[in-house]
Design a protein around this motif. Structure first.
Motif, PDB file in Angstrom:
ATOM      1  N   ALA A  35       0.769  -1.218  -0.269  1.00  0.00           N
ATOM      2  CA  ALA A  35      -0.143  -0.017   0.138  1.00  0.00           C
ATOM      3  C   ALA A  35       0.977   1.441  -0.164  1.00  0.00           C
ATOM      4  N   ALA A  36       1.831   1.102   0.723  1.00  0.00           N
ATOM      5  CA  ALA A  36       2.878   2.318   0.850  1.00  0.00           C
ATOM      6  C   ALA A  36       3.627   2.631  -0.676  1.00  0.00           C
ATOM      7  N   CYS A  37       3.774   1.722  -1.387  1.00  0.00           N
ATOM      8  CA  CYS A  37       4.470   1.711  -2.663  1.00  0.00           C
ATOM      9  C   CYS A  37       3.402   2.326  -3.621  1.00  0.00           C
ATOM     10  N   LEU A  38       1.946   1.786  -3.337  1.00  0.00           N
ATOM     11  CA  LEU A  38       0.777   2.340  -4.412  1.00  0.00           C
ATOM     12  C   LEU A  38       0.511   3.847  -4.010  1.00  0.00           C
ATOM     13  N   LEU A  39       0.838   4.304  -2.858  1.00  0.00           N
ATOM     14  CA  LEU A  39       0.248   5.433  -2.318  1.00  0.00           C
ATOM     15  C   LEU A  39       0.663   6.731  -3.265  1.00  0.00           C
ATOM     16  N   PRO A  40       1.943   6.703  -3.685  1.00  0.00           N
ATOM     17  CA  PRO A  40       2.537   8.058  -4.492  1.00  0.00           C
ATOM     18  C   PRO A  40       1.694   7.977  -5.919  1.00  0.00           C
ATOM     19  N   MET A  41       1.573   6.768  -6.347  1.00  0.00           N
ATOM     20  CA  MET A  41       0.938   6.751  -7.689  1.00  0.00           C
ATOM     21  C   MET A  41      -0.566   7.182  -7.730  1.00  0.00           C
ATOM     22  N   ALA A  43      -1.904   8.931  -5.330  1.00  0.00           N
ATOM     23  CA  ALA A  43      -1.690  10.385  -4.903  1.00  0.00           C
ATOM     24  C   ALA A  43      -1.536  11.357  -6.188  1.00  0.00           C
ATOM     25  N   VAL A  44      -0.707  11.037  -6.997  1.00  0.00           N
ATOM     26  CA  VAL A  44      -0.311  11.711  -8.326  1.00  0.00           C
ATOM     27  C   VAL A  44      -1.544  11.695  -9.021  1.00  0.00           C
ATOM     28  N   LEU A  45      -2.168  10.742  -9.355  1.00  0.00           N
ATOM     29  CA  LEU A  45      -3.220  10.475 -10.011  1.00  0.00           C
ATOM     30  C   LEU A  45      -4.632  11.414  -9.469  1.00  0.00           C
ATOM     31  N   LEU A  46      -4.713  11.308  -8.242  1.00  0.00           N
ATOM     32  CA  LEU A  46      -5.793  11.899  -7.546  1.00  0.00           C
ATOM     33  C   LEU A  46      -5.470  13.599  -7.539  1.00  0.00           C
ATOM     34  N   ALA A  47      -4.285  13.950  -7.395  1.00  0.00           N
ATOM     35  CA  ALA A  47      -3.757  15.529  -7.491  1.00  0.00           C
ATOM     36  C   ALA A  47      -4.298  16.041  -8.640  1.00  0.00           C
ATOM     37  N   ALA A  48      -3.651  15.129  -9.906  1.00  0.00           N
ATOM     38  CA  ALA A  48      -3.999  15.651 -11.206  1.00  0.00           C
ATOM     39  C   ALA A  48      -5.422  15.706 -11.521  1.00  0.00           C
ATOM     40  N   LEU A  49      -6.058  14.790 -11.195  1.00  0.00           N
ATOM     41  CA  LEU A  49      -7.201  14.908 -11.696  1.00  0.00           C
ATOM     42  C   LEU A  49      -8.360  15.889 -11.019  1.00  0.00           C
ATOM     43  N   THR A  50      -8.007  16.002  -9.566  1.00  0.00           N
ATOM     44  CA  THR A  50      -8.644  17.135  -8.793  1.00  0.00           C
ATOM     45  C   THR A  50      -8.282  18.546  -8.967  1.00  0.00           C
ATOM     46  N   GLY A  51      -7.242  18.684  -9.804  1.00  0.00           N
ATOM     47  CA  GLY A  51      -6.484  20.118 -10.231  1.00  0.00           C
ATOM     48  C   GLY A  51      -7.121  20.839 -11.209  1.00  0.00           C
ATOM     49  N   GLY A  52      -8.273  20.318 -11.726  1.00  0.00           N
ATOM     50  CA  GLY A  52      -8.862  20.953 -12.756  1.00  0.00           C
ATOM     51  C   GLY A  52      -8.221  20.697 -14.031  1.00  0.00           C
ATOM     52  N   PHE A  53      -9.210  20.987 -15.326  1.00  0.00           N
ATOM     53  CA  PHE A  53      -8.717  20.707 -16.656  1.00  0.00           C
ATOM     54  C   PHE A  53      -8.240  22.032 -17.274  1.00  0.00           C
ATOM     55  N   ASP A  54      -8.292  23.087 -16.632  1.00  0.00           N
ATOM     56  CA  ASP A  54      -7.739  24.438 -17.146  1.00  0.00           C
ATOM     57  C   ASP A  54      -6.123  24.250 -17.371  1.00  0.00           C
ATOM     58  N   ALA A  55      -5.690  23.610 -16.231  1.00  0.00           N
ATOM     59  CA  ALA A  55      -4.251  23.667 -16.160  1.00  0.00           C
ATOM     60  C   ALA A  55      -3.747  22.759 -17.058  1.00  0.00           C
ATOM     61  N   SER A 382       3.643  -8.291  -4.147  1.00  0.00           N
ATOM     62  CA  SER A 382       5.012  -8.438  -4.679  1.00  0.00           C
ATOM     63  C   SER A 382       5.145  -7.447  -6.231  1.00  0.00           C
ATOM     64  N   TYR A 383       4.245  -7.464  -7.033  1.00  0.00           N
ATOM     65  CA  TYR A 383       4.070  -6.837  -8.138  1.00  0.00           C
ATOM     66  C   TYR A 383       3.936  -5.397  -7.994  1.00  0.00           C
ATOM     67  N   VAL A 384       3.133  -4.845  -6.994  1.00  0.00           N
ATOM     68  CA  VAL A 384       2.985  -3.305  -6.837  1.00  0.00           C
ATOM     69  C   VAL A 384       4.273  -2.920  -6.240  1.00  0.00           C
ATOM     70  N   ALA A 385       4.970  -3.687  -5.314  1.00  0.00           N
ATOM     71  CA  ALA A 385       6.243  -3.227  -4.942  1.00  0.00           C
ATOM     72  C   ALA A 385       7.226  -3.154  -5.837  1.00  0.00           C
ATOM     73  N   ARG A 386       7.345  -3.858  -6.966  1.00  0.00           N
ATOM     74  CA  ARG A 386       8.279  -3.812  -7.868  1.00  0.00           C
ATOM     75  C   ARG A 386       7.779  -2.539  -8.849  1.00  0.00           C
ATOM     76  N   LEU A 387       6.603  -2.017  -9.019  1.00  0.00           N
ATOM     77  CA  LEU A 387       6.424  -0.863  -9.907  1.00  0.00           C
ATOM     78  C   LEU A 387       7.100   0.255  -9.466  1.00  0.00           C
ATOM     79  N   PRO A 403      -0.138  14.147  -0.369  1.00  0.00           N
ATOM     80  CA  PRO A 403      -1.058  13.880   0.724  1.00  0.00           C
ATOM     81  C   PRO A 403      -0.594  14.174   2.100  1.00  0.00           C
ATOM     82  N   PHE A 404       0.735  13.954   2.406  1.00  0.00           N
ATOM     83  CA  PHE A 404       1.290  14.156   3.680  1.00  0.00           C
ATOM     84  C   PHE A 404       1.076  15.689   3.921  1.00  0.00           C
ATOM     85  N   ALA A 405       1.526  16.770   2.878  1.00  0.00           N
ATOM     86  CA  ALA A 405       1.029  17.976   3.159  1.00  0.00           C
ATOM     87  C   ALA A 405      -0.176  18.444   3.627  1.00  0.00           C
TER      88      ALA A 405
END
Length: 558
Positions: A35-41, A43-55, A382-387, A403-405
Motif C-alpha cells: 500500500a505504501a508503494c502504491l500510495l504515491p501513484m 496520490a499523483v493520479l488524484l492530485a492531477a485529476l482534482t486540479g482542474g482541466f484548465d491547467a 510483490s508486483y505492486v512493490a516492484r512498480l 497527501p502528507f502536506a
C-alpha cells in the motif's frame, strides 16, 4: 516416514496458533508495504485529476508537447546506444577470443559506478567553450570564438551520450549472461544452412537472448526517464525537469502533479509495452546435450577492432572521467575534511544506511509473505512493490508530498482550533518521509536480490523446520537469514549506493538545510563551479565502485 505423513505433520504444525499468527503478521506487513508503494501513484493520479482541466489545457498548449518530444527522443537515443554498445561488447567478450578479453569482461562494468550527472560535469569542464579541448584548438589554429564549429555538449545528444556511457552495463551484463547460456546447436545449424557468422548472430543468437536484452534496455530507459541531474544541467527540458520547475520555481503544485502523472503513464507504458511485445514467446535449448558455443579466435584487423570496440566505452565511461575529476578536485578549493563536507558526508551516509536497512527489511517481509502464502494476493503485493523502480524519483516525491502536506495542514488547523497549538509540518519535510520515498523507489532492487537467494532454499527445508515446531518467524531467523546473508548484504549495498546517487527525490523532499553530497555537487555545478563539484562527485563515484567491484568479481568467476 512417508511423504503423506510428512505433509500431515507439516500441515499440523502449520495450523498452530503461533504459525498462523506469524503468517498473519507477515501478511499484514506485506500488504502495508504494498500500500505504501502504491500510495504515491494514487496520490499523483488524484492530485492531477482534482486540479482542474484548465491547467491540463494550458500545459498541452505550452510545455507538454516539448517535454513529451524531448523525453521520447532521449529515450530513443539511449535505448539504441545502450543496445548497440551493450550487446556488441557482450558478444565480443563471450563469443570471441583475443588478448585481454578476460580483463575487458570485468572492466566493461566499471562505468556503472558513475551517476550520469557526474559524467556530465566532467565532460562539460573539458569540452565546453572555456575548456581545455576548445582552448587548445583555438591556440593551435588561431581561430576566433566564432570561426569554427564544435559539437555542443550541453544539448540533447550530449545528454544522451552521458546516459549511454553509464547505462550500457545494464544491457551488457544481461546480454552476456544470456549468450553464456546458449548452446552451439542452433548457431551451428544456421551456419550449416549457409548463413555467415553475422547472419547467424542476427537470426539465431540475438532473438534467443531477446528477453534478457529487452530487460537491460528497459532498465536503461527507466533510468533515463528518471534522470534529472544530467538533463537539468544541460538545459534539456524533459518531464523530470518540468516537475521540478513547476514545484519550486513556479510553485504550481497542480501542474507538477499533472506532469508527474504524464511521466508515470509514460514509464508504465514502456514497461507494459515491452511485456506485450514479448507476448508468450519462449526459447528453449534443443537437444539434451548442453554444448557450449566455441569462441572464435580473432586475428589481425578484427583483433584491433575488438580492442577498440571494447576499450572505447571503458575509456570514455570511466578512465577519462576519473582523470578529469581528480584534476578538477586538485584545482578546487573544496576541503573534503572540512566541517561542512563532513556534515554532507554524514547526511549522505545516514540517509543511505537508514534507507538501505528499511528497504531490505521490507523486501524480506514481502519475500517471506509470498513464500508462506503463495497466491494472487501475495503475488499482487510483490508486483505492486516492484512498480516503484519504474516510477521516477520526482514522481514519488510529488506523490508523497501532496497527501502528507494535506495531512499536516489539516492536523495543524485542527490542533489550533481545538487546543490553540500550532503543530506545523510534522511529516512533510522530515527525513522519514524521504526515507519512505527511497524505499518505494528501490524496493524492487532489494526484492530481486533477496528472492534470487531465496530461490536456492528448497521448500523441503521449510517443511523440515516447521515439522520441528518452528514458527514462521523462527523459520526466517534460524533457516532463511543465515543462508541468505550474502544476498541480503548484496541488497543492502545496492540500495545504499542507489540512495547515495539519487538526486530528484532528495532535492524535492530533503529537510531544510539538510544537504547531501549529491545535492552539493548539483548546487556547485549549477553555479558553474565545476572544480568544486568534482570533490563530492568523486566521493559518490568511490562509494559506487564498491558494488561494481563485487559485480566484476562475479563476472571474473563466470
Amino acid at each position: 516416514m512417508t511423504a503423506t505423513d510428512t505433509e500431515k505433520t507439516y500441515a499440523a504444525h502449520g495450523r498452530r496458533g503461533g504459525s498462523r499468527a506469524g503468517s498473519g503478521a507477515f501478511k499484514a506487513v506485506g500488504l502495508v508495504i504494498a500500500a505504501a508503494c502504491l500510495l504515491p501513484m494514487v496520490a499523483v493520479l488524484l492530485a492531477a485529476l482534482t486540479g482542474g482541466f484548465d491547467a491540463v489545457g494550458h500545459l498541452a498548449e505550452t510545455v507538454l508537447p516539448r517535454y513529451a518530444g524531448t523525453t521520447a527522443a532521449l529515450v530513443a537515443m539511449v535505448g539504441i546506444g545502450t543496445f548497440a554498445i551493450g550487446v556488441g561488447a557482450a558478444w565480443l567478450v563471450t563469443m570471441t577470443r583475443f588478448p585481454g578479453v578476460r580483463l575487458f569482461e570485468m572492466l566493461l562494468v566499471l562505468p556503472l559506478a558513475f551517476p550520469a550527472y557526474v559524467l556530465a560535469y566532467a565532460y562539460t569542464h573539458v569540452l565546453d567553450h572555456p575548456g581545455i579541448v576548445q582552448a587548445t584548438l583555438r591556440d593551435f589554429t588561431g581561430w576566433g570564438p566564432r570561426e569554427y564549429w564544435f559539437p555542443e555538449i550541453r544539448s540533447l545528444p550530449g545528454a544522451a551520450v552521458m546516459l549511454v556511457l553509464v547505462l550500457y552495463p545494464y544491457v551488457y551484463l544481461l546480454a552476456r549472461a544470456a549468450f553464456l547460456q546458449q548452446t552451439a546447436g542452433a548457431f551451428l545449424a544456421a551456419r550449416a544452412l549457409g548463413n555467415t557468422s553475422l547472419q547467424a548472430f542476427w537470426r539465431v543468437s540475438l532473438p534467443m537472448a531477446r528477453p534478457a536484452i529487452a530487460t537491460g534496455v528497459l532498465l536503461a530507459i527507466m533510468e533515463t526517464v528518471a534522470d534529472f541531474g544530467t538533463v537539468s544541467y544541460f538545459g534539456v527540458q524533459t518531464f523530470a525537469t518540468g516537475i521540478y520547475t513547476s514545484w519550486f520555481s513556479l510553485a504550481d503544485r497542480t501542474g507538477a502533479a499533472q506532469l508527474a502523472l504524464c511521466l508515470l503513464a509514460f514509464s508504465l507504458m514502456l514497461s507494459v509495452g515491452e511485456r506485450v511485445s514479448r507476448g508468450r514467446a519462449r526459447y528453449h535449448q534443443a537437444g539434451k546435450q548442453h554444448t557450449k558455443m566455441p569462441p572464435a579466435e580473432l586475428y589481425g584487423l578484427r583483433r584491433v577492432a575488438a580492442w577498440v570496440l571494447c576499450g572505447l566505452p571503458i575509456l570514455f565511461g570511466f578512465v577519462l572521467p576519473v582523470i578529469i575529476l581528480v584534476n578538477m578536485g586538485l584545482e578546487s578549493e573544496q576541503n573534503l575534511l572540512s566541517r561542512r563536507y563532513v556534515r554532507f558526508l554524514q547526511n549522505s551516509l545516514t540517509l543511505a544506511g537508514t534507507a538501505a536497512l528499511i528497504t531490505v527489511v521490507a523486501a524480506v517481509c514481502l519475500g517471506v509473505y509470498q513464500r508462506l502464502q503463495p497466491g494472487r494476493l501475495s503475488s499482487g503485493a510483490s508486483y505492486v512493490a516492484r512498480l516503484g523502480y519504474a516510477v521516477p524519483g520526482g514522481v514519488i516525491a510529488v506523490g508523497l508530498m501532496v497527501p502528507f502536506a494535506a495531512f499536516d495542514n489539516a492536523l495543524d488547523a485542527w490542533m489550533q482550533a481545538t487546543f490553540d497549538i500550532r503543530t506545523g509540518l510534522l511529516v512533510t519535510g522530515s527525513i522519514w518521509l524521504l526515507v519512505a520515498a527511497y524505499m518505494v523507489r528501490f524496493l524492487s532492487a532489494a526484492l530481486g536480490a533477496y528472492e534470487g537467494g531465496q530461490s536456492t532454499v528448497h521448500a523441503n527445508m521449510d517443511a523440515a523446520a516447521r515439522s520441528l515446531g518452528q514458527s514462521p518467524i523462527g523459520l526466517l531467523r534460524r533457516v532463511h537469514l543465515p543462508l541468505l546473508t550474502p544476498s541480503l548484504l548484496t541488497a543492502l549495498l545496492i540500495v545504499f549506493v542507489d540512495v547515495m546517487k539519487e538526486l530528484p527525490a532528495t532535492l524535492i523532499m530533503r529537510p531544510f538545510n539538510y544537504d547531501t553530497l549529491a545535492v552539493q555537487a548539483y548546487r556547485l555545478a549549477s553555479d558553474e563551479r565545476l572544480e568544486g563539484a568534482a570533490v563530492p562527485s568523486l566521493v559518490i563515484v568511490a562509494v559506487g565502485l564498491i558494488p561494481v567491484m563485487l559485480i566484476c568479481r562475479q563476472v571474473g568467476r563466470r
